[in-house]
Design a protein around this motif. Structure first.
Motif, PDB file in Angstrom:
ATOM      1  N   THR A   1       0.816  -1.224   0.000  1.00 17.10           N
ATOM      2  CA  THR A   1       0.000   0.000   0.000  1.00 17.10           C
ATOM      3  C   THR A   1       0.849   1.274   0.000  1.00 17.10           C
ATOM      4  N   CYS A   2       2.148   1.135  -0.160  1.00 16.46           N
ATOM      5  CA  CYS A   2       3.094   2.261  -0.250  1.00 16.46           C
ATOM      6  C   CYS A   2       3.232   3.028   1.063  1.00 16.46           C
ATOM      7  N   GLY A   3       3.023   2.350   2.187  1.00 17.61           N
ATOM      8  CA  GLY A   3       3.124   3.012   3.484  1.00 17.61           C
ATOM      9  C   GLY A   3       4.486   3.616   3.754  1.00 17.61           C
ATOM     10  N   PHE A   4       5.568   2.908   3.383  1.00 21.66           N
ATOM     11  CA  PHE A   4       6.911   3.439   3.613  1.00 21.66           C
ATOM     12  C   PHE A   4       7.153   4.688   2.766  1.00 21.66           C
ATOM     13  N   LEU A   5       6.721   4.653   1.513  1.00 21.03           N
ATOM     14  CA  LEU A   5       6.942   5.800   0.628  1.00 21.03           C
ATOM     15  C   LEU A   5       6.126   7.004   1.085  1.00 21.03           C
ATOM     16  N   VAL A   6       4.899   6.761   1.522  1.00 20.40           N
ATOM     17  CA  VAL A   6       4.057   7.843   2.018  1.00 20.40           C
ATOM     18  C   VAL A   6       4.710   8.538   3.204  1.00 20.40           C
ATOM     19  N   GLN A   7       5.173   7.765   4.175  1.00 20.96           N
ATOM     20  CA  GLN A   7       5.749   8.365   5.377  1.00 20.96           C
ATOM     21  C   GLN A   7       7.117   8.995   5.108  1.00 20.96           C
ATOM     22  N   ALA A   8       7.834   8.466   4.122  1.00 24.02           N
ATOM     23  CA  ALA A   8       9.078   9.124   3.716  1.00 24.02           C
ATOM     24  C   ALA A   8       8.768  10.498   3.143  1.00 24.02           C
ATOM     25  N   GLY A   9       7.678  10.588   2.376  1.00 22.68           N
ATOM     26  CA  GLY A   9       7.260  11.879   1.842  1.00 22.68           C
ATOM     27  C   GLY A   9       6.861  12.849   2.937  1.00 22.68           C
TER      28      GLY A   9
ATOM     29  N   HIS B   1       9.759   5.315  -5.561  1.00 27.76           N
ATOM     30  CA  HIS B   1       9.692   4.147  -6.444  1.00 27.76           C
ATOM     31  C   HIS B   1       9.180   2.951  -5.645  1.00 27.76           C
ATOM     32  N   GLY B   2       8.071   2.379  -6.086  1.00 29.92           N
ATOM     33  CA  GLY B   2       7.508   1.214  -5.403  1.00 29.92           C
ATOM     34  C   GLY B   2       7.139   0.134  -6.394  1.00 29.92           C
ATOM     35  N   PHE B   3       7.459  -1.113  -6.056  1.00 29.77           N
ATOM     36  CA  PHE B   3       7.163  -2.240  -6.936  1.00 29.77           C
ATOM     37  C   PHE B   3       6.295  -3.262  -6.215  1.00 29.77           C
ATOM     38  N   ASP B   4       5.396  -3.873  -6.954  1.00 27.66           N
ATOM     39  CA  ASP B   4       4.588  -4.963  -6.421  1.00 27.66           C
ATOM     40  C   ASP B   4       4.064  -5.771  -7.597  1.00 27.66           C
ATOM     41  N   PHE B   5       3.655  -7.023  -7.333  1.00 24.07           N
ATOM     42  CA  PHE B   5       3.106  -7.831  -8.418  1.00 24.07           C
ATOM     43  C   PHE B   5       1.623  -8.120  -8.208  1.00 24.07           C
ATOM     44  N   ASP B   6       0.982  -7.330  -7.341  1.00 29.79           N
ATOM     45  CA  ASP B   6      -0.451  -7.439  -7.105  1.00 29.79           C
ATOM     46  C   ASP B   6      -1.107  -6.175  -7.654  1.00 29.79           C
ATOM     47  N   SER B   7      -1.928  -6.321  -8.704  1.00 35.66           N
ATOM     48  CA  SER B   7      -2.497  -5.148  -9.367  1.00 35.66           C
ATOM     49  C   SER B   7      -3.409  -4.346  -8.442  1.00 35.66           C
ATOM     50  N   THR B   8      -4.111  -5.037  -7.533  1.00 33.71           N
ATOM     51  CA  THR B   8      -4.953  -4.315  -6.575  1.00 33.71           C
ATOM     52  C   THR B   8      -4.104  -3.453  -5.654  1.00 33.71           C
ATOM     53  N   MET B   9      -3.010  -4.019  -5.170  1.00 33.19           N
ATOM     54  CA  MET B   9      -2.094  -3.259  -4.316  1.00 33.19           C
ATOM     55  C   MET B   9      -1.539  -2.048  -5.050  1.00 33.19           C
ATOM     56  N   LEU B  10      -1.239  -2.218  -6.324  1.00 34.25           N
ATOM     57  CA  LEU B  10      -0.693  -1.099  -7.101  1.00 34.25           C
ATOM     58  C   LEU B  10      -1.693   0.048  -7.188  1.00 34.25           C
ATOM     59  N   ARG B  11      -2.966  -0.275  -7.403  1.00 33.53           N
ATOM     60  CA  ARG B  11      -3.982   0.775  -7.466  1.00 33.53           C
ATOM     61  C   ARG B  11      -4.134   1.467  -6.109  1.00 33.53           C
ATOM     62  N   ILE B  12      -4.183   0.657  -5.045  1.00 28.16           N
ATOM     63  CA  ILE B  12      -4.345   1.218  -3.702  1.00 28.16           C
ATOM     64  C   ILE B  12      -3.123   2.031  -3.305  1.00 28.16           C
ATOM     65  N   GLY B  13      -1.948   1.493  -3.577  1.00 25.97           N
ATOM     66  CA  GLY B  13      -0.716   2.203  -3.239  1.00 25.97           C
ATOM     67  C   GLY B  13      -0.578   3.506  -4.001  1.00 25.97           C
ATOM     68  N   SER B  14      -0.920   3.490  -5.283  1.00 26.30           N
ATOM     69  CA  SER B  14      -0.846   4.709  -6.093  1.00 26.30           C
ATOM     70  C   SER B  14      -1.770   5.786  -5.542  1.00 26.30           C
ATOM     71  N   MET B  15      -2.991   5.397  -5.189  1.00 25.21           N
ATOM     72  CA  MET B  15      -3.930   6.368  -4.638  1.00 25.21           C
ATOM     73  C   MET B  15      -3.462   6.872  -3.272  1.00 25.21           C
ATOM     74  N   ASN B  16      -2.868   6.014  -2.486  1.00 27.01           N
ATOM     75  CA  ASN B  16      -2.334   6.423  -1.187  1.00 27.01           C
ATOM     76  C   ASN B  16      -1.300   7.534  -1.381  1.00 27.01           C
ATOM     77  N   MET B  17      -0.428   7.369  -2.364  1.00 23.29           N
ATOM     78  CA  MET B  17       0.573   8.396  -2.647  1.00 23.29           C
ATOM     79  C   MET B  17      -0.096   9.682  -3.147  1.00 23.29           C
ATOM     80  N   LEU B  18      -1.066   9.516  -4.033  1.00 22.98           N
ATOM     81  CA  LEU B  18      -1.749  10.666  -4.618  1.00 22.98           C
ATOM     82  C   LEU B  18      -2.448  11.492  -3.549  1.00 22.98           C
ATOM     83  N   LEU B  19      -3.148  10.813  -2.623  1.00 19.99           N
ATOM     84  CA  LEU B  19      -3.875  11.513  -1.575  1.00 19.99           C
ATOM     85  C   LEU B  19      -2.947  12.132  -0.534  1.00 19.99           C
ATOM     86  N   HIS B  20      -1.703  11.688  -0.515  1.00 20.49           N
ATOM     87  CA  HIS B  20      -0.719  12.303   0.379  1.00 20.49           C
ATOM     88  C   HIS B  20       0.136  13.328  -0.364  1.00 20.49           C
TER      89      HIS B  20
END
Length: 498
Positions: A202-210, A236-255
């Motif tokens: 869900t990109c939690g590490f990238l969000v908090q780094a931001g 930069h975040g990588f995952d092989f779960d398409s649902t996670m990618l959508r959720i993680g991308s939105m998490n970054m966008l909303l932050h």
């Protein structure tokens, strides 16, 4: 910060999804994500309209163009500001037939005309909101929240993500935010440093780094160079779960990160040469899924460590991805610290002698409940390609501020502030601490002598309190006296029973 009332409304929506047949928390968040994204598109369009009116010019790359969509519906009807006021039946029809296809097309672009990370991941999205009543309820809740502030949007999404109360596939589970914050603070990312999480979820590490970068650099987003880098090149975040990618991308966008690099990749299988030595900071909690077949692992990683164990392969990957001088903070299962296989020892030797192992922070085993009770530690290291380990700093975290059972009830105290405070003194005052204390340093020579064992208990000294015991004769006399009292009592009881 969202209020208790909003949380209550979100909880109600959540229960409505469940009663409607959507029981997977990730799917619930994904469906809500589509609506949040639609609202954001309308907000961007409104700002563009205001700017165009001010300048007396037409809108460039309008989010909602003139004319009608393939269903004959005016694009203006797809805007949140109009869509939210439809009756629930019309709302459901418009969303299902027009808005959702709209979100999946090339029209979901940033105002500069380039595909956004999120729009790219929308291509495989599926609409699963079960009925008009559920959709109306979700729309009403989202519309009731003033999300003009970046913090409010982020807090709302964080609250939804906190509901991921069961482990995902491949051993994935969400890292608690306070643990992420500790790891980010200890690595202290800087402007113009590329940050990567190869198991982003869900990109939690990238969000908090931001968030850390914003808090600690007042001019970050007013300086053209650092602002552009922050929005387009820093994360930069990588995952092989398409649902996670959508959720993680939105998490970054909303932050507040406009276009992070959040992309599909099986990190252990697809190590590309252009990725090697590319990143300054790596923050990660990779899945501990057991073993992989050799044919499913990048040859470059197998050259670092010959193993099928994912936790070791991820460590090898992190070393490959870091630039010389780059820093990593990664969570590993305890077995990595003391495993006796050749691969375990080889990788620990690489970290200790080939690079600079800075610290081992032992976490209590309940930190990841209710997801898992696995015992873990955080490894902090710097890539040098030439050694540099003098002393390894150890800290034994007893409390992270929450109970260590499935309820994870907040407590009144935590060791985490002390971890950060002592970490900043690891090359000075910490060198003098006794091995009986909660933190201490161990020299390289001792770690080498112990076959590169990195388990804290190997080096921690236990201080035993001297307890005074009575002499054996006194204990025996006391037992004789007690036995006599028991015998007398039993005789009295027999007399009463006659």
């Amino acid at each position: 910060m969202i209020t208790g009332e909003i949380k209550s409304q979100v909880d109600k929506v959540w229960n409505t999804f469940w009663s409607g047949g959507i029981s997977n928390p990730l799917e619930v968040i994904e469906q809500i994500t589509y609506l949040l994204f639609l609202k954001r598109l309308d907000e961007n369009h409104t700002r563009a309209e205001a700017q165009a009116n001010l300048l007396g010019e037409p809108i460039e790359n309008a989010m909602f163009p003139e004319g009608v969509d393939p269903q004959g519906r005016p694009y203006s009807d797809l805007r949140w500001s109009k869509f939210k006021d439809f009756g629930q039946t019309e709302m459901f029809t418009v969303f299902q037939q027009s808005i959702f296809p709209f979100l999946r097309t090339e029209l979901t672009k940033q105002s500069n005309g380039e595909d956004s990370t999120y729009s790219h991941h929308m291509k495989d999205a599926q609409f699963k909101i079960p009925n008009a009543g559920v959709l109306k309820q979700v729309v009403d809740v989202i519309d009731s929240i003033n999300m003009e502030g970046r913090d409010t949007k982020g807090d709302l999404y964080e609250y939804m993500l906190s509901k991921l109360a069961s482990a995902g596939t491949n051993g994935q589970f969400r890292t608690p935010r306070h643990i992420i914050d500790l790891m980010v603070a200890m690595t202290a990312p800087q402007p113009l440093e590329a940050i990567c999480d190869p198991a982003a979820g869900t990109c939690g590490f990238l969000v908090q780094a931001g968030e850390y970068l914003r808090t600690n650099n007042a001019n970050l987003l007013t300086n053209d160079e650092t602002s552009k880098f922050f929005h387009h090149e820093q994360f930069h975040g990588f995952d092989f779960d398409s649902t996670m990618l959508r959720i993680g991308s939105m998490n970054m966008l909303l932050h507040g990160v406009e276009n992070p690099d959040v992309s599909y990749r099986d990190s252990l299988a697809d190590l590309h040469s252009i990725e090697e030595e590319k990143y300054n900071v790596i923050l990660a909690n990779p899945p501990f899924a057991g073993s992989l077949d050799y044919e499913n692992v990048s040859k470059e990683l197998l050259n670092v460590v010959k193993t099928k164990k994912t936790e070791l392969l991820f460590l090898a990957l992190f070393i490959k991805l870091l630039k010389p001088g780059g820093r990593a903070a990664v969570i590993v299962p305890d077995g990595v610290l003391f495993g006796s296989t050749g691969a375990h020892k080889s990788l620990r030797k690489t970290l200790v002698e080939g690079h600079k192992l800075d610290a081992v922070v032992k976490l209590p085993s309940g930190v990841f409940k209710p997801y898992a009770g696995v015992s873990t530690a955080i490894l902090f290291f710097t890539k040098t390609n030439s050694g540099g380990t003098d002393n390894v700093w150890f800290y034994d975290v007893k409390s992270d501020g929450f109970s260590l059972d499935d309820k994870r009830t907040p407590l009144g105290s935590s060791d985490l502030e002390d971890v950060l405070s002592r970490w900043n003194q690891r090359t000075t005052a910490e060198l003098e601490r006794a091995r009986t204390e909660q933190s201490f340093c161990v020299p390289l020579s001792e770690i080498v002598a112990n076959d590169y064992d990195l388990s804290l208990n190997r080096y921690k000294e236990i201080e035993y309190e001297e307890v005074a015991h009575a002499a054996p004769e006194e204990i025996l006399a006391a037992l004789d006296e007690l036995e006599a009292e028991i015998t007398e009592g039993m005789n009295e009881l027999r007399e009463l029973l006659k």
